[in-house]
Design a protein around this motif. Sequence first.
Motif, PDB file in Angstrom:
ATOM      1  N   GLU A 131       0.859  -1.177   0.000  1.00 23.40           N
ATOM      2  CA  GLU A 131       0.000   0.000   0.000  1.00 23.40           C
ATOM      3  C   GLU A 131       0.898   1.230   0.000  1.00 23.40           C
ATOM      4  OE1 GLU A 131      -2.770  -0.035   3.272  1.00 23.40           O
ATOM      5  OE2 GLU A 131      -3.082  -2.202   3.049  1.00 23.40           O
ATOM      6  N   VAL A 132       0.658   2.127  -0.943  1.00 22.89           N
ATOM      7  CA  VAL A 132       1.457   3.333  -1.072  1.00 22.89           C
ATOM      8  C   VAL A 132       0.532   4.531  -0.890  1.00 22.89           C
ATOM      9  CG1 VAL A 132       2.892   4.700  -2.626  1.00 22.89           C
ATOM     10  CG2 VAL A 132       3.097   2.202  -2.601  1.00 22.89           C
ATOM     11  N   ALA A 181      12.280  -4.382   5.625  1.00 24.77           N
ATOM     12  CA  ALA A 181      13.297  -4.160   4.604  1.00 24.77           C
ATOM     13  C   ALA A 181      12.658  -3.931   3.237  1.00 24.77           C
ATOM     14  CB  ALA A 181      14.259  -5.343   4.551  1.00 24.77           C
ATOM     15  N   ILE A 182      11.633  -4.693   2.922  1.00 19.93           N
ATOM     16  CA  ILE A 182      10.963  -4.522   1.630  1.00 19.93           C
ATOM     17  C   ILE A 182      10.261  -3.173   1.574  1.00 19.93           C
ATOM     18  CG2 ILE A 182       9.187  -5.441   0.091  1.00 19.93           C
ATOM     19  CD1 ILE A 182       9.891  -8.250   1.246  1.00 19.93           C
ATOM     20  N   ALA A 183       9.627  -2.753   2.665  1.00 16.84           N
ATOM     21  CA  ALA A 183       8.959  -1.451   2.696  1.00 16.84           C
ATOM     22  C   ALA A 183       9.966  -0.315   2.492  1.00 16.84           C
ATOM     23  CB  ALA A 183       8.194  -1.271   4.004  1.00 16.84           C
ATOM     24  N   SER A 184      11.112  -0.399   3.152  1.00 14.10           N
ATOM     25  CA  SER A 184      12.154   0.615   2.994  1.00 14.10           C
ATOM     26  C   SER A 184      12.686   0.628   1.564  1.00 14.10           C
ATOM     27  CB  SER A 184      13.286   0.337   3.986  1.00 14.10           C
ATOM     28  OG  SER A 184      14.375   1.187   3.758  1.00 14.10           O
ATOM     29  N   TRP A 185      12.906  -0.542   1.000  1.00 13.38           N
ATOM     30  CA  TRP A 185      13.389  -0.667  -0.383  1.00 13.38           C
ATOM     31  C   TRP A 185      12.386  -0.042  -1.350  1.00 13.38           C
ATOM     32  CZ3 TRP A 185      11.482  -3.434  -4.622  1.00 13.38           C
ATOM     33  CH2 TRP A 185      12.374  -3.645  -5.678  1.00 13.38           C
ATOM     34  N   VAL A 205       4.633   3.676   3.020  1.00 16.33           N
ATOM     35  CA  VAL A 205       4.621   2.431   2.260  1.00 16.33           C
ATOM     36  C   VAL A 205       4.377   1.315   3.264  1.00 16.33           C
ATOM     37  CG1 VAL A 205       5.942   0.822   0.844  1.00 16.33           C
ATOM     38  CG2 VAL A 205       6.212   3.294   0.493  1.00 16.33           C
ATOM     39  N   ARG A 206       3.342   0.546   3.041  1.00 14.73           N
ATOM     40  CA  ARG A 206       3.020  -0.603   3.901  1.00 14.73           C
ATOM     41  C   ARG A 206       3.215  -1.873   3.084  1.00 14.73           C
ATOM     42  NH1 ARG A 206      -2.218  -0.764   7.544  1.00 14.73           N
ATOM     43  NH2 ARG A 206      -0.704   0.320   8.859  1.00 14.73           N
ATOM     44  N   VAL A 207       3.946  -2.825   3.643  1.00 13.60           N
ATOM     45  CA  VAL A 207       4.138  -4.128   3.006  1.00 13.60           C
ATOM     46  C   VAL A 207       3.602  -5.192   3.951  1.00 13.60           C
ATOM     47  CG1 VAL A 207       5.829  -5.812   2.168  1.00 13.60           C
ATOM     48  CG2 VAL A 207       6.138  -3.372   1.678  1.00 13.60           C
ATOM     49  N   ALA A 208       2.675  -6.009   3.439  1.00 12.09           N
ATOM     50  CA  ALA A 208       2.080  -7.082   4.232  1.00 12.09           C
ATOM     51  C   ALA A 208       2.372  -8.422   3.582  1.00 12.09           C
ATOM     52  CB  ALA A 208       0.570  -6.884   4.346  1.00 12.09           C
ATOM     53  N   GLU A 209       2.823  -9.379   4.403  1.00  9.99           N
ATOM     54  CA  GLU A 209       3.015 -10.755   3.933  1.00  9.99           C
ATOM     55  C   GLU A 209       1.689 -11.504   3.920  1.00  9.99           C
ATOM     56  OE1 GLU A 209       5.851 -12.886   6.282  1.00  9.99           O
ATOM     57  OE2 GLU A 209       7.539 -11.723   5.532  1.00  9.99           O
ATOM     58  N   ASP A 210       0.843 -11.166   4.887  1.00 10.66           N
ATOM     59  CA  ASP A 210      -0.472 -11.786   5.004  1.00 10.66           C
ATOM     60  C   ASP A 210      -1.320 -10.873   5.881  1.00 10.66           C
ATOM     61  OD1 ASP A 210       0.081 -12.383   7.768  1.00 10.66           O
ATOM     62  OD2 ASP A 210       1.000 -14.281   7.192  1.00 10.66           O
ATOM     63  N   THR A 260      -1.833 -10.965   8.942  1.00 17.35           N
ATOM     64  CA  THR A 260      -1.397 -10.850  10.339  1.00 17.35           C
ATOM     65  C   THR A 260      -0.025 -10.194  10.502  1.00 17.35           C
ATOM     66  OG1 THR A 260      -0.291 -13.013  10.395  1.00 17.35           O
ATOM     67  CG2 THR A 260      -2.655 -12.968  10.889  1.00 17.35           C
ATOM     68  N   LEU A 261       0.646  -9.867   9.406  1.00 16.23           N
ATOM     69  CA  LEU A 261       2.006  -9.323   9.510  1.00 16.23           C
ATOM     70  C   LEU A 261       2.247  -8.290   8.418  1.00 16.23           C
ATOM     71  CD1 LEU A 261       4.805  -9.462  10.902  1.00 16.23           C
ATOM     72  CD2 LEU A 261       5.446 -11.155   9.176  1.00 16.23           C
ATOM     73  N   TRP A 262       2.571  -7.060   8.844  1.00 19.60           N
ATOM     74  CA  TRP A 262       2.914  -6.005   7.905  1.00 19.60           C
ATOM     75  C   TRP A 262       3.858  -5.029   8.580  1.00 19.60           C
ATOM     76  CZ3 TRP A 262      -2.035  -6.495   9.891  1.00 19.60           C
ATOM     77  CH2 TRP A 262      -2.464  -5.497  10.748  1.00 19.60           C
ATOM     78  N   ALA A 263       4.504  -4.204   7.745  1.00 16.19           N
ATOM     79  CA  ALA A 263       5.401  -3.159   8.242  1.00 16.19           C
ATOM     80  C   ALA A 263       5.122  -1.885   7.482  1.00 16.19           C
ATOM     81  CB  ALA A 263       6.851  -3.567   8.057  1.00 16.19           C
ATOM     82  N   ASP A 264       5.285  -0.754   8.169  1.00 14.98           N
ATOM     83  CA  ASP A 264       5.097   0.550   7.567  1.00 14.98           C
ATOM     84  C   ASP A 264       6.422   1.291   7.520  1.00 14.98           C
ATOM     85  OD1 ASP A 264       2.322   0.207   7.404  1.00 14.98           O
ATOM     86  OD2 ASP A 264       2.024   0.979   9.425  1.00 14.98           O
TER      87      ASP A 264
END
Length: 127
Positions: free
Chosen positions: A38-39, A89-93, A111-116, A118-122
Amino acid sequence: MTAGEARCALTRVVAFHATHSYTNCGPMAPHGHLYRVEVRVSRTLAAGESAVIDLSLLDQILTDEITDCLAGRHVNDVTEMNREPTCEAIASWCWQRIAPRLPAMVLLEQVRVAEDGTLWADCTGVD
């Protein structure tokens, strides 16, 4: 802001399948995810303006910088990431690839990256 101006944000979501594995926590077999990215971008719209960014431009940036680079890949093999492929790391990249391509008045907020589900990073910025 002056009369008639409004600060507005827009969020676009892209998704792709990729695999990854972790090595610094002990060997883990490669496994896959349907990643969701999500951007969120924003800017101040003057009276009469109706869009934060041309959506086709944002879509092209996300295709070029995220999905074309990561879809169907083993993320560990993306050499320019140069670190363990965690959500963080993927969100930062992604941030580092998207931010320079945005028009001058458009701010990359998150930038939010979610694997599923239950787990994401901003990522909200890169120093």
